[in-house]
Enzyme design. Structure first.
Site, PDB file in Angstrom:
ATOM      1  N   ALA A 189      25.856 -14.217 -38.238  1.00 56.20           N
ATOM      2  CA  ALA A 189      26.374 -15.111 -37.203  1.00 56.20           C
ATOM      3  C   ALA A 189      27.858 -15.419 -37.263  1.00 56.20           C
ATOM      4  O   ALA A 189      28.498 -15.609 -36.229  1.00 56.20           O
ATOM      5  CB  ALA A 189      25.593 -16.424 -37.226  1.00 56.20           C
ATOM      6  N   GLY A 237      30.687 -17.210 -35.347  1.00 55.53           N
ATOM      7  CA  GLY A 237      29.838 -18.058 -34.528  1.00 55.53           C
ATOM      8  C   GLY A 237      29.942 -17.933 -33.029  1.00 55.53           C
ATOM      9  O   GLY A 237      29.303 -18.694 -32.310  1.00 55.53           O
ATOM     10  N   ARG A 244      32.951 -17.345 -44.559  1.00 62.15           N
ATOM     11  CA  ARG A 244      32.927 -17.217 -43.103  1.00 62.15           C
ATOM     12  C   ARG A 244      32.063 -18.292 -42.454  1.00 62.15           C
ATOM     13  O   ARG A 244      32.292 -18.678 -41.310  1.00 62.15           O
ATOM     14  CB  ARG A 244      32.415 -15.821 -42.714  1.00 62.15           C
ATOM     15  CG  ARG A 244      33.470 -14.727 -42.841  1.00 62.15           C
ATOM     16  CD  ARG A 244      32.839 -13.332 -42.778  1.00 62.15           C
ATOM     17  NE  ARG A 244      32.035 -13.135 -41.594  1.00 62.15           N
ATOM     18  CZ  ARG A 244      32.501 -12.729 -40.412  1.00 62.15           C
ATOM     19  NH1 ARG A 244      33.797 -12.516 -40.260  1.00 62.15           N
ATOM     20  NH2 ARG A 244      31.687 -12.540 -39.399  1.00 62.15           N
ATOM     21  N   CYS A 302      30.257  -3.311 -32.853  1.00 62.45           N
ATOM     22  CA  CYS A 302      31.543  -3.080 -32.185  1.00 62.45           C
ATOM     23  C   CYS A 302      32.120  -1.757 -32.663  1.00 62.45           C
ATOM     24  O   CYS A 302      33.302  -1.657 -32.999  1.00 62.45           O
ATOM     25  CB  CYS A 302      32.517  -4.245 -32.430  1.00 62.45           C
ATOM     26  SG  CYS A 302      32.832  -4.595 -34.177  1.00 62.45           S
TER      27      CYS A 302
END
Length: 439
Positions: free
Chosen positions: A109, A112, A137, A230
Site C-alpha cells: 500500500a 498510500g 514507507r 508500473c
C-alpha cells in the site's frame, strides 16, 4: 536520458511501429495529477473553490491533470481536499470498484495513493486494510491517511504469509500493486533507471510469485482481485497473471479498451497504458474474479464508553459526542473502525482513528482528530479564506491575532479543517504540528 539497452531492445520488439512515438515521450514532461478527496468535499464543490487550472482525467470521476508546479503548498492540500497522484496510478482502484460493504485489502500500500482512493470509494466504511512490509514507507501512508481524514483504516506491517493465515477467505476486494522493475517510472523518477540496473526483472518476478503464492488465499468466494504494475515487460505482467490463474480458480474480467488503453500481449482481457497513447505514464492492470462459495464473515460492531477525560473534552467542544468502540493504547485513544475483523497475530500499526492523548487531568486532541471532523461538528471554529495571510501564518505555526471564542477552536480554510488552535485574549495559540509545518 540514457535508457538501459536491455529495456530499449525489449520495447522495440514489443511496440514495433509504435516504438519511435513511445521513445519521443521521454522528451516530454511528465503528466501530473490530483484526485479530489470526496470524503471531505464533492468534486463539484472543489471545482468552485480551487484556483488551479484543471483538466479531467477520463478514466476516473475525481481525478484531474494539473499544471500547477507546487500543489502541495496550497492550503487546500493541508486540509486534505486532494491527493497528488500520477494519472495512470488512479486506474487500478477504479477497476477494483470497492464499495462501502466490502472487506478490502491493499497489500502493497505505501505511500498510500491507492489506499486513499479505495477509502473514498468505500465512503470510509466497510473494512479497509492497508499493508506494507516497509516500515519506513508506512509512515508516509499513515500521514497521508490522517491528512485525508480516514477513520476506518487498519494499517498492517506484516508478511503476506501471516496475512494469508489470519485473513484466509475473508477479503472481498484485493489490490496487489506489486513491487516491480518500474520501467514506467524512468521519466518520472531519476533513480528509477539505476534501481532497474541494480535490481533485475528476475528478482521482481520471484517476489511477485511469492506474493501470489500466499495472498490469493485471502479471497472470499466471488471475491475480486486487481493486479497492477508500473512496468512494461511481459514477465511481470501477463506471465504473472497466467501464474496466478494456475494457482487458483480465477477468471479474467475483460475490461474495456478506451481512453487509449491497449490490450495485453497475447491476453486481450487486461489493460496496458503506454505514454505515447494517453496522457499518463506506464501501467499494467488485470482484474480477476474468484469462483467459489461465498462465506459470510461475522464482523464486530460493538461499542463502548469513551474515557472520562475524552468525554469531558467532547462535551465542551463538540456539537455531538463521538460514538463507537474506543481503545486506549498506553495514553493514546483510538476510535476503532465501525466494522472490525479479528486481526490477532498480525502486526497492526494503526487501527482506526487516532483521537488524542490522555494527560494527567485533561484530554489533548490530535491533529488527526481535527482533520477527520467537519466544521459543524465543533462548537468553536475560526474560518479563513484560502488566500488569507492568516492561513499561511497558521501553517507556519505562528501565533495569530484574530477574533474568536475562548478555548479550543477548529481552524478551517474555506470551511474545511486544517487543525486546532486555542483562543484567548485576541490571540490564537497555534497547535499545528511542527513536523507538518509549511516551509
Amino acid at each position: 536520458m540514457k535508457l538501459p539497452v536491455k529495456f530499449i531492445e525489449q520495447m522495440k520488439e514489443q511496440l514495433k511501429d509504435g516504438y519511435e512515438d513511445f521513445l519521443a515521450t521521454y522528451d516530454h514532461k511528465t503528466h501530473r495529477g490530483i484526485r479530489v478527496n470526496t470524503l471531505k468535499i464533492s468534486v463539484e464543490d472543489f471545482l468552485k473553490i480551487t484556483p488551479f487550472d484543471l483538466k479531467a482525467i477520463p478514466w476516473t470521476d475525481d481525478g484531474f491533470y494539473i499544471e500547477e508546479e507546487r500543489p502541495a503548498k496550497h492550503p487546500h492540500y493541508f486540509a486534505g481536499l486532494y491527493y497528488i497522484q500520477e494519472p495512470s496510478a488512479m486506474l487500478p482502484a477504479v477497476l477494483l470498484e470497492p464499495d462501502e460493504n466490502d472487506t478490502a485489502l491493499d497489500l502493497c500500500a505505501a505511500p498510500g495513493g491507492k489506499t486513499m482512493q479505495m477509502a473514498a470509494m468505500m465512503k470510509d466504511s466497510g473494512v479497509l486494510i492497508a499493508n506494507d512490509i516497509n516500515n519506513h514507507r508506512l509512515k508516509a501512508l499513515i500521514r497521508n491517511a490522517e491528512l485525508m481524514g480516514l477513520r476506518n483504516l487498519v494499517v498492517l506491517n506484516d508478511k503476506q504469509e501471516n496475512i494469508r493465515r489470519v485473513l484466509n477467505h475473508k477479503v472481498d476486494k484485493l489490490l496487489i500493486d506489486a513491487p516491480c522493475s518500474g520501467e514506467g517510472m524512468f521519466k518520472k523518477h531519476d533513480d528509477a533507471i539505476s534501481a532497474y540496473e541494480d535490481y533485475d526483472v528476475e528478482a521482481c518476478v520471484s517476489m511477485q510469485k511469492s506474493i501470489l503464492d500466499d495472498v490469493l488465499e485471502v479471497l472470499n468466494g466471488q471475491g475480486q482481485v486487481v493486479y497492477s504494475t508500473c512496468t512494461f515487460n511481459t514477465y511481470e505482467n501477463e506471465d504473472m497473471i497466467r501464474y496466478a490463474m494456475n494457482k487458483k480458480s480465477l477468471s479474467l474480467v475483460d475490461m474495456k479498451k478506451e481512453h487509449g488503453f491497449e490490450p495485453g500481449i497475447d491476453m486481450k482481457e487486461v489493460i496496458r497504458l503506454y505514454p505515447h497513447l494517453l496522457d499518463g505514464e506506464g501501467h499494467f492492470a488485470a482484474k480477476l474474479t474468484y469462483e467459489d462459495d461465498y462465506e459470510e464473515i461475522r464482523l464486530d460492531e460493538s461499542a463502548n464508553q469513551p474515557p472520562e477525560l475524552l468525554q469531558a473534552f467532547m462535551d465542551e467542544n463538540l456539537t455531538e459526542p463521538l460514538e463507537g468502540m474506543f481503545r486506549v493504547v498506553k495514553d493514546k485513544v483510538f476510535l476503532m473502525p465501525s466494522k472490525r475483523l479479528d486481526l490477532s497475530g498480525l502486526k497492526v500499526v494503526k487501527n482506526g482513528w487516532f483521537l488524542g492523548v490522555l494527560k494527567k487531568n485533561r484530554f489533548e486532541p490530535s491533529h488527526a482528530m481535527a482533520l477527520s471532523l467537519k466544521k459543524d461538528q465543533v462548537k468553536r471554529t475560526i474560518n479563513f479564506s484560502g488566500d488569507a495571510i492568516e492561513v499561511i501564518k497558521y501553517l507556519k505555526c505562528e501565533t495569530i491575532s484574530c477574533d474568536g471564542e475562548k478555548g479550543y477552536n477548529l481552524v478551517c480554510v474555506d470551511g474545511h479543517p486544517i487543525g486546532w488552535g486555542k483562543y484567548a485574549s485576541g490571540k490564537l495559540k497555534n497547535l499545528y504540528p511542527s513536523q507538518w509545518r509549511l516551509s
